[in-house]
Design a protein around this motif. Structure first.
Motif, mmCIF file in Angstrom:
data_model
loop_
_atom_site.group_PDB
_atom_site.id
_atom_site.type_symbol
_atom_site.label_atom_id
_atom_site.label_comp_id
_atom_site.label_asym_id
_atom_site.label_seq_id
_atom_site.Cartn_x
_atom_site.Cartn_y
_atom_site.Cartn_z
ATOM 1 N N LYS A 139 -15.659 12.802 -21.160
ATOM 2 C CA LYS A 139 -16.269 11.508 -20.843
ATOM 3 C C LYS A 139 -17.569 11.685 -20.051
ATOM 4 C CE LYS A 139 -11.966 8.888 -21.007
ATOM 5 N NZ LYS A 139 -10.931 8.148 -20.265
ATOM 6 N N LYS A 140 -17.594 12.650 -19.172
ATOM 7 C CA LYS A 140 -18.815 12.892 -18.392
ATOM 8 C C LYS A 140 -19.954 13.361 -19.293
ATOM 9 C CE LYS A 140 -16.708 13.919 -13.914
ATOM 10 N NZ LYS A 140 -16.426 14.955 -12.894
ATOM 11 N N ARG A 141 -19.642 14.222 -20.259
ATOM 12 C CA ARG A 141 -20.689 14.677 -21.176
ATOM 13 C C ARG A 141 -21.171 13.529 -22.067
ATOM 14 N NH1 ARG A 141 -17.151 19.148 -21.748
ATOM 15 N NH2 ARG A 141 -16.545 18.476 -23.845
ATOM 16 N N ILE A 142 -20.241 12.713 -22.519
ATOM 17 C CA ILE A 142 -20.615 11.561 -23.339
ATOM 18 C C ILE A 142 -21.486 10.607 -22.529
ATOM 19 C CG2 ILE A 142 -19.698 9.518 -24.532
ATOM 20 C CD1 ILE A 142 -17.208 11.314 -25.215
ATOM 21 N N ALA A 143 -21.145 10.429 -21.257
ATOM 22 C CA ALA A 143 -21.922 9.530 -20.390
ATOM 23 C C ALA A 143 -23.371 9.992 -20.260
ATOM 24 C CB ALA A 143 -21.265 9.442 -19.015
ATOM 25 N N LYS A 144 -23.583 11.302 -20.188
ATOM 26 C CA LYS A 144 -24.959 11.827 -20.124
ATOM 27 C C LYS A 144 -25.736 11.445 -21.370
ATOM 28 C CE LYS A 144 -24.114 15.807 -17.106
ATOM 29 N NZ LYS A 144 -24.130 17.282 -16.992
ATOM 30 N N LYS A 145 -25.074 11.530 -22.517
ATOM 31 C CA LYS A 145 -25.743 11.166 -23.764
ATOM 32 C C LYS A 145 -26.034 9.677 -23.805
ATOM 33 C CE LYS A 145 -27.640 12.018 -27.621
ATOM 34 N NZ LYS A 145 -28.877 12.823 -27.672
ATOM 35 N N ILE A 146 -25.114 8.872 -23.310
ATOM 36 C CA ILE A 146 -25.347 7.427 -23.251
ATOM 37 C C ILE A 146 -26.648 7.126 -22.520
ATOM 38 C CG2 ILE A 146 -24.551 5.262 -22.198
ATOM 39 C CD1 ILE A 146 -21.672 6.249 -22.709
ATOM 40 N N VAL A 147 -26.785 7.687 -21.329
ATOM 41 C CA VAL A 147 -27.958 7.395 -20.502
ATOM 42 C C VAL A 147 -29.229 7.958 -21.132
ATOM 43 C CG1 VAL A 147 -29.009 7.775 -18.226
ATOM 44 C CG2 VAL A 147 -26.577 7.170 -18.408
ATOM 45 N N SER A 148 -29.121 9.071 -21.864
ATOM 46 C CA SER A 148 -30.306 9.642 -22.520
ATOM 47 C C SER A 148 -30.848 8.723 -23.606
ATOM 48 C CB SER A 148 -29.987 11.018 -23.110
ATOM 49 O OG SER A 148 -29.222 10.899 -24.309
ATOM 50 N N LEU A 149 -29.993 7.834 -24.119
ATOM 51 C CA LEU A 149 -30.420 6.913 -25.175
ATOM 52 C C LEU A 149 -30.971 5.593 -24.622
ATOM 53 C CD1 LEU A 149 -27.469 7.436 -27.687
ATOM 54 C CD2 LEU A 149 -29.818 8.249 -27.949
ATOM 55 N N ILE A 150 -30.908 5.431 -23.312
ATOM 56 C CA ILE A 150 -31.424 4.214 -22.672
ATOM 57 C C ILE A 150 -32.848 4.461 -22.194
ATOM 58 C CG2 ILE A 150 -31.101 2.561 -20.793
ATOM 59 C CD1 ILE A 150 -28.110 3.257 -20.864
ATOM 60 N N GLU A 151 -33.721 3.508 -22.448
ATOM 61 C CA GLU A 151 -35.120 3.609 -22.030
ATOM 62 C C GLU A 151 -35.439 2.530 -21.009
ATOM 63 O OE1 GLU A 151 -37.568 4.901 -25.860
ATOM 64 O OE2 GLU A 151 -36.269 3.188 -26.274
ATOM 65 N N ASP A 152 -36.455 2.801 -20.178
ATOM 66 C CA ASP A 152 -36.888 1.785 -19.229
ATOM 67 C C ASP A 152 -37.264 0.509 -19.964
ATOM 68 O OD1 ASP A 152 -36.715 2.049 -16.481
ATOM 69 O OD2 ASP A 152 -38.311 3.533 -16.392
ATOM 70 N N GLY A 153 -36.862 -0.604 -19.423
ATOM 71 C CA GLY A 153 -37.123 -1.892 -20.056
ATOM 72 C C GLY A 153 -36.000 -2.367 -20.938
ATOM 73 N N ASP A 154 -35.019 -1.496 -21.232
ATOM 74 C CA ASP A 154 -33.903 -1.878 -22.097
ATOM 75 C C ASP A 154 -32.956 -2.857 -21.405
ATOM 76 O OD1 ASP A 154 -34.587 -0.460 -24.345
ATOM 77 O OD2 ASP A 154 -33.190 1.201 -23.999
ATOM 78 N N THR A 155 -32.380 -3.738 -22.207
ATOM 79 C CA THR A 155 -31.216 -4.508 -21.805
ATOM 80 C C THR A 155 -30.033 -3.951 -22.587
ATOM 81 O OG1 THR A 155 -32.542 -6.490 -21.455
ATOM 82 C CG2 THR A 155 -30.183 -6.786 -21.662
ATOM 83 N N VAL A 156 -28.972 -3.545 -21.887
ATOM 84 C CA VAL A 156 -27.866 -2.866 -22.558
ATOM 85 C C VAL A 156 -26.534 -3.482 -22.173
ATOM 86 C CG1 VAL A 156 -29.154 -0.687 -22.606
ATOM 87 C CG2 VAL A 156 -27.529 -1.105 -20.769
ATOM 88 N N ILE A 157 -25.587 -3.346 -23.067
ATOM 89 C CA ILE A 157 -24.199 -3.717 -22.785
ATOM 90 C C ILE A 157 -23.396 -2.448 -22.542
ATOM 91 C CG2 ILE A 157 -22.054 -4.589 -23.806
ATOM 92 C CD1 ILE A 157 -23.716 -6.692 -25.280
ATOM 93 N N LEU A 158 -22.666 -2.421 -21.442
ATOM 94 C CA LEU A 158 -21.651 -1.401 -21.189
ATOM 95 C C LEU A 158 -20.321 -2.140 -21.129
ATOM 96 C CD1 LEU A 158 -23.281 0.757 -18.328
ATOM 97 C CD2 LEU A 158 -23.259 1.247 -20.778
ATOM 98 N N GLY A 174 -24.330 4.321 -34.283
ATOM 99 C CA GLY A 174 -24.022 5.689 -33.893
ATOM 100 C C GLY A 174 -22.685 5.804 -33.186
ATOM 101 N N VAL A 175 -22.153 7.020 -33.182
ATOM 102 C CA VAL A 175 -20.937 7.352 -32.435
ATOM 103 C C VAL A 175 -21.277 8.506 -31.499
ATOM 104 C CG1 VAL A 175 -18.626 8.360 -32.586
ATOM 105 C CG2 VAL A 175 -19.315 6.582 -34.196
ATOM 106 N N ILE A 176 -20.941 8.338 -30.230
ATOM 107 C CA ILE A 176 -21.145 9.409 -29.247
ATOM 108 C C ILE A 176 -19.767 9.932 -28.878
ATOM 109 C CG2 ILE A 176 -22.225 10.062 -27.076
ATOM 110 C CD1 ILE A 176 -23.825 7.445 -27.203
ATOM 111 N N THR A 177 -19.515 11.204 -29.189
ATOM 112 C CA THR A 177 -18.200 11.785 -28.967
ATOM 113 C C THR A 177 -18.363 13.230 -28.508
ATOM 114 O OG1 THR A 177 -16.017 12.106 -29.963
ATOM 115 C CG2 THR A 177 -17.925 12.455 -31.406
ATOM 116 N N ASP A 178 -17.282 13.996 -28.530
ATOM 117 C CA ASP A 178 -17.386 15.394 -28.116
ATOM 118 C C ASP A 178 -17.340 16.325 -29.328
ATOM 119 O OD1 ASP A 178 -14.473 16.241 -28.549
ATOM 120 O OD2 ASP A 178 -14.213 14.564 -27.172
ATOM 121 N N GLU A 179 -17.417 17.600 -29.065
ATOM 122 C CA GLU A 179 -17.540 18.599 -30.130
ATOM 123 C C GLU A 179 -16.293 18.721 -30.998
ATOM 124 O OE1 GLU A 179 -20.023 20.431 -31.062
ATOM 125 O OE2 GLU A 179 -21.498 20.213 -29.470
ATOM 126 N N ASN A 180 -15.178 18.146 -30.540
ATOM 127 C CA ASN A 180 -13.919 18.343 -31.257
ATOM 128 C C ASN A 180 -13.607 17.239 -32.259
ATOM 129 O OD1 ASN A 180 -13.233 20.780 -29.909
ATOM 130 N ND2 ASN A 180 -12.656 19.581 -28.110
#
Length: 254
Positions: free
Chosen positions: A79-98, A229-235
């Motif tokens: 989950k921590k690795r997935i969370a890093k990817k989540i934030v990498s896809l967010i840009e300044d100025g974005d409005t996002v749903i979590l 898209g789907v953000i998941t782990d290597e498995n």
């Protein structure tokens, strides 16, 4: 002093005093404020403490909060690795749903480390909302009834709110996935909110560890063609990855 020993000292001080500050821990333990903040982040992620402005206090969690925290610590590293990817896809100025996914809880910690300063977050999880408020992020919280197991807001008020907004990106958790039924959740009311979130978003990402691809749940809320898209782990099982790619879904493996 080793890291684990230092963190135990912090917990002992909290049990004695009820609260501590970064400054006093820095002086007492003779380490940098950066080190102390990392220690506090770790202890909060474990549910041992609650971060405050400039320090920490002992948790006073309700039963429902503990249910959510217990879920957070399942497959924690993934989950921590997935969370890093989540934030990498967010840009300044974005409005996002979590949404109320426990993976999105870890995204709040990654936002703390990021350089993003101009984002707005919409959430239906009261625990995640609290963490975002601590960061100084602009937060919009859906109305509705709070579900005890997930601390998520559901119902007509939540749906009405979502009908009135348009966001750039949505990051939604899932409890299960099948090639026939798509992405699933145990609750019909949760599924309704997720469907409304998808309708409100320009881009939609499912965030889930790979174990959910071998599970089923009660209510479907999205088919592959509904998401980007789907953000998941290597498995992630190869057959599911191939199926999603064939449907035009981008698969990110964190």
């Amino acid at each position: 002093m080793f890291t684990e020993e230092r963190r135990n000292v912090i917990l002992d001080l909290l049990r004695k005093k009820g609260k501590v500050t970064v400054n006093e821990l820095t002086r007492q333990l003779k380490v940098s404020s950066v080190t102390i903040r990392k220690d506090l982040d770790f202890l909060e992620a474990n549910g041992s403490i609650v971060r405050t402005h400039g320090g920490a206090i002992l948790p006073d969690h309700s039963r429902s909060e503990w249910n959510f925290l217990k879920k957070i610590h399942q497959r924690e590293n993934e989950k921590k690795r997935i969370a890093k990817k989540i934030v990498s896809l967010i840009e300044d100025g974005d409005t996002v749903i979590l949404d109320s996914s426990s993976t999105n809880y870890y995204a709040t910690f990654e936002l703390r480390k990021s350089e993003l300063s101009m984002i707005t977050v919409v959430t239906n999880n009261v625990f995640i909302a609290g963490k975002l408020i601590e960061l100084g992020v602009e937060v919009l919280v859906l109305g509705g009834v709070v579900r005890e197991n997930s601390l998520s807001l559901v119902g007509p008020w939540a749906l009405r709110f979502l009908e009135e907004i348009n966001v750039d990106k949505a990051f939604l958790g899932t409890t299960g996935f099948s090639m026939d039924k798509g992405f699933m959740t145990p609750s019909v009311v949760e599924a309704d909110v997720k469907k409304a979130m998808i309708q409100s978003s320009s881009k939609v990402y499912i965030v889930t560890d790979s174990t959910k691809f071998s599970r089923s749940a009660f209510a479907s809320f999205a088919l592959p063609e509904d998401i980007d898209g789907v953000i998941t782990d290597e498995n992630i099982p190869k057959e599911y990855e191939a199926f999603l790619l064939e449907k035009g879904v981008q698969v990110y493996k964190a």
